[in-house]
Design a protein around this motif. Structure first.
Motif, short mmCIF file in Angstrom:
data_model
loop_
_atom_site.label_atom_id
_atom_site.label_comp_id
_atom_site.label_asym_id
_atom_site.label_seq_id
_atom_site.Cartn_x
_atom_site.Cartn_y
_atom_site.Cartn_z
N VAL A 150 8.35 48.82 140.82
CA VAL A 150 9.76 48.49 140.66
C VAL A 150 10.21 47.49 141.72
CG1 VAL A 150 12.11 49.41 140.82
CG2 VAL A 150 10.38 50.64 139.52
N MET A 151 9.88 47.75 142.96
CA MET A 151 10.32 46.87 144.05
C MET A 151 9.63 45.51 143.98
SD MET A 151 12.60 48.61 145.40
CE MET A 151 12.98 47.35 146.63
N ALA A 152 8.36 45.48 143.57
CA ALA A 152 7.67 44.19 143.44
C ALA A 152 8.34 43.33 142.39
CB ALA A 152 6.20 44.42 143.10
N LEU A 153 8.67 43.92 141.24
CA LEU A 153 9.35 43.16 140.19
C LEU A 153 10.74 42.76 140.62
CD1 LEU A 153 8.33 45.12 136.95
CD2 LEU A 153 7.42 42.96 137.78
N ALA A 154 11.44 43.64 141.32
CA ALA A 154 12.81 43.34 141.74
C ALA A 154 12.84 42.14 142.68
CB ALA A 154 13.43 44.57 142.41
N ILE A 155 11.93 42.09 143.63
CA ILE A 155 11.94 41.00 144.62
C ILE A 155 11.59 39.67 143.96
CG2 ILE A 155 10.81 40.11 146.69
CD1 ILE A 155 12.72 42.41 147.22
N SER A 156 10.51 39.64 143.20
CA SER A 156 10.09 38.37 142.59
C SER A 156 11.08 37.90 141.53
CB SER A 156 8.69 38.51 141.99
OG SER A 156 8.69 39.49 140.96
#
Length: 271
Positions: A150-156
């Motif tokens: 979730v956090m990886a997708l949110a940042i990118s």
């Protein structure tokens, strides 16, 4: 006789012409593209294109194995695909929350230069780092599981949406903004009543598109242990279990197709 009738037929049919100075930039751009293609021919090994035909039998054997899916664990695949979609939903939602203020801060016609330039550099940085690298960083912090995805997708995604949102803001009509300003509104009210209504349709379309993309990207994040169907897919691939792999791919294709249909329906209702 009308003025059009007085014009000679040859003059009416003469196509518009461009001077050499006007054509020069286009020629330079296309020439640069051709040069880059020529220079990249060797490094990307385009000479191996013929192997697609000489090794066609290997591809047929692999294809036949994929055409025999095993449905014994269909329930597991569906649950993992649903988890992948949930990862994409939360990643996109968090990205939108970040991208709205950051997109406004990156817009030349909204933000001052001292704020706009650093914010653009920050968004460029977020877009440049691959999802897998960001996911690995969060895996170190929070451990294996879907939250890292979730956090990886949110940042990118925040970096991508902020750029798209800012470009939409920069192309707005100034008239409504000036009309709101004429009423004595504050800067924030100008944005809320003069800018947001103009860009909301485009922002919605961009957000839906990124959700579709994240549904696929979340699958790849399973490679590093971020949960979802991608993890099951890579386990089957490493075990050379092509029957399970084929079933998983079919589940992914069906899910992505349904998401695309849902996004189209939402666009037709909202735009």
């Amino acid at each position: 006789m009308s003025p059009v009738d007085t014009v000679p037929p040859a003059a009416q049919l003469t196509p518009p012409t461009r001077s050499m100075a006007q054509r020069a930039p286009d020629a330079l751009v296309w020439g640069a593209v051709i040069v880059l293609l020529i220079l990249a021919f060797g490094p990307v090994e385009m000479r191996n294109f013929g192997r697609l035909f000489t090794n066609a039998e290997n591809m047929r054997i692999y294809g036949r194995q994929l055409l025999d899916p095993e449905w014994g664990n269909l329930g597991i695949y569906v649950r993992q695909m649903w988890l992948t979609i949930q990862i994409a939903i939360w990643g996109t939602f968090l990205a939108i929350i970040v991208a709205v203020p950051f997109g406004l801060a990156c817009s030349r016609n909204i933000a001052p230069a001292w704020l706009q330039q650093p914010m653009r550099l920050l968004m460029n940085l977020l877009r440049s780092i691959p999802d897998l690298v960001i996911g690995t960083i969060f895996l170190v912090a929070v451990g294996l599981g879907p939250f890292a995805g979730v956090m990886a997708l949110a940042i990118s995604t925040a970096g991508v949406l902020a750029k798209l949102f800012s470009e939409a803001v920069e192309s707005i009509d100034k008239g409504p903004v000036e009309g709101v300003r004429a009423t004595g509104a504050s800067r924030l009210q100008e944005i809320v009543w003069g800018v947001i209504p103009q860009v909301a349709p485009l922002w919605t379309s961009y957000a839906l598109y990124r959700f579709e993309s994240n549904s696929r990207s979340a699958t790849v994040l399973g490679l590093i242990g971020a949960g979802g169907i991608g993890q099951v897919l890579f386990e089957s691939l490493n075990a050379f279990n092509y029957g399970e792999l084929s079933a998983i791919v079919i589940v992914i294709v069906v899910a992505v197709s349904l998401i695309d249909l849902l996004s189209q329906a939402m666009r037709s209702r909202l735009l």
